[in-house]
Design an enzyme around this catalytic site. Structure first.
Site, PDB file in Angstrom:
ATOM      1  N   GLY A 192       0.834  -1.199   0.000  1.00 20.74           N
ATOM      2  CA  GLY A 192       0.000   0.000   0.000  1.00 20.74           C
ATOM      3  C   GLY A 192       0.859   1.236   0.000  1.00 20.74           C
ATOM      4  N   ASP A 232       3.863   7.093  18.926  1.00 18.91           N
ATOM      5  CA  ASP A 232       4.414   7.941  17.857  1.00 18.91           C
ATOM      6  C   ASP A 232       3.475   7.859  16.658  1.00 18.91           C
ATOM      7  OD1 ASP A 232       6.160   9.633  16.525  1.00 18.91           O
ATOM      8  OD2 ASP A 232       7.510   8.037  15.889  1.00 18.91           O
ATOM      9  N   ASN A 237       3.424   6.955  10.410  1.00 20.51           N
ATOM     10  CA  ASN A 237       3.532   5.573  10.885  1.00 20.51           C
ATOM     11  C   ASN A 237       2.253   4.776  10.648  1.00 20.51           C
ATOM     12  OD1 ASN A 237       6.233   5.563  11.667  1.00 20.51           O
ATOM     13  ND2 ASN A 237       5.770   6.513  13.641  1.00 20.51           N
TER      14      ASN A 237
HETATM   15  N1  LIG Z   1       5.962  -3.782   7.221  1.00 21.02           N
HETATM   16  C1  LIG Z   1       6.193  -2.826   6.317  1.00 21.02           C
HETATM   17  N2  LIG Z   1       5.706  -2.925   5.062  1.00 21.02           N
HETATM   18  C2  LIG Z   1       5.935  -1.977   4.139  1.00 21.02           C
HETATM   19  N3  LIG Z   1       6.665  -0.867   4.364  1.00 21.02           N
HETATM   20  C3  LIG Z   1       7.189  -0.686   5.582  1.00 21.02           C
HETATM   21  C4  LIG Z   1       6.980  -1.649   6.622  1.00 21.02           C
HETATM   22  N4  LIG Z   1       7.618  -1.209   7.735  1.00 21.02           N
HETATM   23  C5  LIG Z   1       8.195  -0.043   7.391  1.00 21.02           C
HETATM   24  N5  LIG Z   1       7.950   0.289   6.103  1.00 21.02           N
HETATM   25  C6  LIG Z   1       8.433   1.505   5.362  1.00 21.02           C
HETATM   26  O1  LIG Z   1       9.666   1.964   5.936  1.00 21.02           O
HETATM   27  C7  LIG Z   1       9.527   3.297   6.457  1.00 21.02           C
HETATM   28  C8  LIG Z   1      10.250   3.394   7.809  1.00 21.02           C
HETATM   29  O2  LIG Z   1       9.672   2.486   8.740  1.00 21.02           O
HETATM   30  P1  LIG Z   1       9.569   2.775  10.311  1.00 21.02           P
HETATM   31  O3  LIG Z   1       8.745   3.983  10.556  1.00 21.02           O
HETATM   32  O4  LIG Z   1       9.146   1.530  10.983  1.00 21.02           O
HETATM   33  O5  LIG Z   1      11.104   3.074  10.646  1.00 21.02           O
HETATM   34  P2  LIG Z   1      11.742   4.107  11.685  1.00 21.02           P
HETATM   35  O6  LIG Z   1      13.203   4.033  11.571  1.00 21.02           O
HETATM   36  O7  LIG Z   1      11.165   3.867  13.009  1.00 21.02           O
HETATM   37  O8  LIG Z   1      11.245   5.453  11.109  1.00 21.02           O
HETATM   38  P3  LIG Z   1      11.168   6.873  11.809  1.00 21.02           P
HETATM   39  O9  LIG Z   1      12.069   6.872  12.993  1.00 21.02           O
HETATM   40  O10 LIG Z   1      11.610   7.790  10.710  1.00 21.02           O
HETATM   41  O11 LIG Z   1       9.720   7.000  12.150  1.00 21.02           O
HETATM   42  C9  LIG Z   1       8.029   3.538   6.564  1.00 21.02           C
HETATM   43  O12 LIG Z   1       7.705   4.873   6.353  1.00 21.02           O
HETATM   44  C10 LIG Z   1       7.425   2.630   5.515  1.00 21.02           C
HETATM   45  O13 LIG Z   1       7.325   3.322   4.278  1.00 21.02           O
HETATM   46 MG   LIG Z   2       8.424   5.643  11.511  1.00 20.58          MG
END
Ligand SMILES: Nc1ncnc2c1ncn2[C@@H]1O[C@H](COP(=O)(O)OP(=O)(O)OP(=O)(O)O)[C@@H](O)[C@H]1O
Ligand SMILES: [Mg+2]
Length: 306
Positions: A192, A232, A237
């Protein structure tokens, strides 16, 4: 030169991996593990160990530092190699694909299993390995007051895996977790689009927008019922899946509903959502936390603190 993930497995032999895991074990005790200790642990001469370590350093799997002794410690690349090896051996991962996202505190990669099914690897990376900082501190960690970035990243992955497991088991809309090793969480892909990327004109009617809002509130309530507050939550997210249903991801900072901060954090999450609908769709919805918990679900058991 650091190795690509595939090269780890081509270039590193059993002894290399053995050394990496011994360093990992001894890093519970030392920030910089004395080579003498590594050699004693595996019953090899210091000379042989040192030679192999120089090779691992060349690939940036470890760094070496001279204190009053010569020592070595894992880098994130070395930690990746150990975690990925474990996931390959458990037959979770067959191949690793490209990076598909990069958050502030993680790398997101595609991977496939034996059946060629794609899934996501979230590689947690908290803090930075600061060579200078370790110079000032004592090599031996008497108390666990210093948490290394590797350890912190592992704790973050463990927290996220636990939350995803509890939530998905209860039917909440989150990516289904597959496995976790060290600082890496394997989870299902959400096919998506991230909510923040979606344009206003992609929604056909106001009713569709309201449905999305109700679905988000429904999932927030569901998570609370299981005992979790995201912490968050925002358009960054949440992803909309192929049915335009919201899926909440990125859970390591979540808190339990019993926490003293539960109400404050839930209010903040709710405000982020209300602000998103206001900014994006000029839709002003008034709702506070108690309404969030009671409005749509009469049968919701409100957690005691909230
Ligand atoms: N299970 C998943 N399926 C598809 N895309 C994903 C999935 N998990 C993460 N992503 C993609 O990767 C990006 C980063 O994921 P996530 O927010 O979990 O990481 P983060 O390092 O905690 O990010 P931030 O600290 O910038 O919020 C998301 O914006 C999303 O586009
Ligand atoms: Mg994130």
């Amino acid at each position: 030169m650091p190795l690509s993930i595939v090269e780890f497995f081509l270039k590193l032999n059993q002894f290399d991996f053995r050394l990496l895991s011994v360093i990992e074990v001894l890093m519970a005790k030392y920030e910089i593990v004395p080579i003498e200790e590594i050699a004693a642990y595996i019953h090899y001469s210091e000379k042989k160990v040192q030679k192999a370590l120089y090779r691992l350093r060349q690939y940036k799997l470890i760094f070496m530092a001279q204190r009053h002794y010569l020592g070595a410690a894992l880098t994130f690349i070395g930690y990746d190699a150990l975690a990925l090896k474990a996931l390959v051996e458990k037959r979770i991962v067959a191949q690793i694909g490209p990076e598909v996202g990069s958050g502030k505190e993680s790398d997101i990669r595609l991977a496939v299993d034996d059946e060629n099914d794609e899934f996501i690897l979230k590689i947690h990376r908290l803090g930075k390995l600061d060579f200078r900082a370790t110079k000032r501190s004592r090599a031996f960690i008497a108390e666990k007051s210093h948490i290394s970035p590797l350890y912190e990243s592992r704790l973050s992955a463990e927290r996220e895996f636990k939350a995803l497991s509890d939530l998905s088991e209860a039917g909440i809309s989150v990516p289904k977790p597959i496995a976790q090793n060290r600082h890496i969480v394997a989870m299902h892909i959400i096919i998506g689009q991230d909510l923040y990327r979606i344009k206003k004109n992609e929604f056909e009617s106001k009713k569709e927008i309201l449905t999305l809002f109700i679905n988000i509130i429904h999932e927030m309530q569901g998570a609370v019922k299981v005992g979790y507050i995201h912490g968050d939550l925002s358009e960054y997210n949440i992803r909309l899946n192929e049915d335009n249903y919201p899926v909440f991801f990125d859970w390591p900072q979540c808190i339990e509903t019993q926490s003293e901060q539960a109400e404050r954090i839930l209010t903040r999450d709710l405000d982020n959502i209300l602000n998103y609908f206001k900014k994006k769709f000029q839709l002003t919805i008034k709702m506070n936390v108690s309404e969030l918990l009671l409005k749509y679900f009469d049968n919701l058991e409100t957690p005691s603190v909230l």
